[in-house]
Design a protein around this motif. Structure first.
Motif, PDB file in Angstrom:
ATOM      1  N   ARG A  73       1.199  -9.966   9.073  1.00 60.29           N
ATOM      2  CA  ARG A  73       2.645  -9.997   8.841  1.00 60.29           C
ATOM      3  C   ARG A  73       3.236  -8.587   8.794  1.00 60.29           C
ATOM      4  N   ALA A  74       2.419  -7.601   8.454  1.00 60.15           N
ATOM      5  CA  ALA A  74       2.916  -6.226   8.421  1.00 60.15           C
ATOM      6  C   ALA A  74       3.202  -5.691   9.815  1.00 60.15           C
ATOM      7  N   ASP A  97      -6.203 -10.978   5.580  1.00 59.40           N
ATOM      8  CA  ASP A  97      -5.523 -11.346   4.346  1.00 59.40           C
ATOM      9  C   ASP A  97      -5.621 -10.282   3.266  1.00 59.40           C
ATOM     10  N   SER A  98      -6.056  -9.079   3.634  1.00 61.64           N
ATOM     11  CA  SER A  98      -6.176  -8.026   2.633  1.00 61.64           C
ATOM     12  C   SER A  98      -5.569  -6.739   3.156  1.00 61.64           C
ATOM     13  N   PRO A  99      -4.612  -6.151   2.427  1.00 66.88           N
ATOM     14  CA  PRO A  99      -4.040  -4.876   2.845  1.00 66.88           C
ATOM     15  C   PRO A  99      -4.921  -3.680   2.501  1.00 66.88           C
ATOM     16  N   LEU A 100      -6.083  -3.927   1.906  1.00 67.32           N
ATOM     17  CA  LEU A 100      -6.916  -2.837   1.411  1.00 67.32           C
ATOM     18  C   LEU A 100      -8.036  -2.454   2.369  1.00 67.32           C
ATOM     19  N   ARG A 101      -8.233  -3.213   3.437  1.00 66.35           N
ATOM     20  CA  ARG A 101      -9.296  -2.883   4.379  1.00 66.35           C
ATOM     21  C   ARG A 101      -8.855  -3.260   5.782  1.00 66.35           C
ATOM     22  N   MET A 102      -9.506  -2.658   6.778  1.00 65.98           N
ATOM     23  CA  MET A 102      -9.195  -2.964   8.167  1.00 65.98           C
ATOM     24  C   MET A 102      -9.965  -4.215   8.579  1.00 65.98           C
ATOM     25  N   ASN A 103      -9.244  -5.283   8.810  1.00 66.27           N
ATOM     26  CA  ASN A 103      -9.854  -6.569   9.141  1.00 66.27           C
ATOM     27  C   ASN A 103      -9.972  -6.794  10.644  1.00 66.27           C
TER      28      ASN A 103
END
Length: 285
Positions: A206-207, A234-240
């Motif tokens: 979504r970002a 689903d996590s803004p803390l790591r590159m998925n």
């Protein structure tokens, strides 16, 4: 800028980026006319996975490490053959950066300009590719180079065809797109017939919605995205996962991606959220 790619060399993002880069080179080399390639954020050109910095993160284990001893599916053989060629030349722990891959994939009549801002990285890059007469190394800002070096001219030779790879570190995170898109728009005005590839990380999709909308307005013949997720976004803390924004992709390049991306997903996916996306933001007419 403090970014050092050695920490991330050979990770899943590198595998996507480099496999697609080789496919772009092969597609462009299908025509005999010479090419010019500009690598705006080139790094040092060659990495070693036993380097203490690479060992600290172990990111290569989720990328190129997945292929050790594995039988390569057909869509990945081009990429893995290039890795094998690098390792024959530089040792089993080596991993090529984009300058090495461009020099490997392009032809004698082609020319390559590699830009790296950090002095130590630029010095190392020169030691790796500086003896190749096709390659010029520039210690300068990559975005400024897009304005200064395009349209390309080497001596008396002008180039009508080519590739610009933009691979920034995203230390400014989403603000990086402001500078990248400004440079892309100006470059399109200077050299509209080239293919442009902008790499980007994916944390939460979504970002990226604003980026997609902005990309669709760039005055290119076509705009597409190719993305690989190795886990749920689903996590803004790591590159998925990561993706490539492609402007003016070569003819039928989407067919190459539709073979490549599922093979990468199968090889690199870590959970049920793994997947791929190939989509036109602006389809060719």
């Amino acid at each position: 800028m403090n970014y050092r790619h050695t920490f991330h060399a050979g990770n899943h993002a590198d595998v996507l980026k480099h496999a697609a880069l080789l496919e772009l080179c092969d597609a462009l080399c299908a025509k005999p006319a010479p090419l010019f390639a500009l690598d705006t954020h080139a790094g040092r050109g060659l990495y070693f996975l036993n380097d203490p910095q690479a060992q600290r993160t172990q990111e290569a284990q989720g990328g190129i490490g997945r292929f050790d001893g594995a039988t390569a599916p057909a869509p990945l053989r081009r990429y893995l053959s290039a890795i094998a060629a690098c390792r024959r030349a530089h040792g089993l722990q080596s991993y090529p950066g984009s300058p090495w891959l461009l020099a490997h994939a392009l032809r004698a009549q082609d020319r390559i300009a590699c830009c790296e801002l950090q002095p130590d990285e630029a010095t190392e890059l020169r030691s790796r590719v500086g003896d190749d007469p096709r390659v010029g190394v520039h210690q300068r800002d990559g975005y400024a180079a897009m304005r200064a070096l395009l349209p390309p001219r080497v001596g008396d030779e002008r180039f009508n065809r080519g590739l610009v790879l933009i691979d920034p570190p995203y230390e400014a995170q989403l603000a990086e797109y402001d500078e990248a898109f400004s440079a892309l728009r100006e470059a399109m005005g200077r050299w509209p017939q080239a293919t442009y590839a902008l790499w980007y990380p994916i944390k939460t999709r979504r970002a990226l919605q604003s980026m997609y909308r902005r990309a669709a307005t760039i005055p290119a013949r076509s705009v597409m995205v190719a993305e690989l997720l190795v886990r749920r976004d689903d996590s803004p803390l790591r590159m998925n996962g990561s993706g490539l924004l492609l402007l003016n992709a070569p003819w039928k390049f989407d067919e190459r991606l539709r073979a490549l991306l599922p093979a990468l997903t199968q090889a690199l996916g870590e959970d049920a959220g793994a997947g791929w996306r190939m989509d036109w933001l602006k389809a060719p007419e």
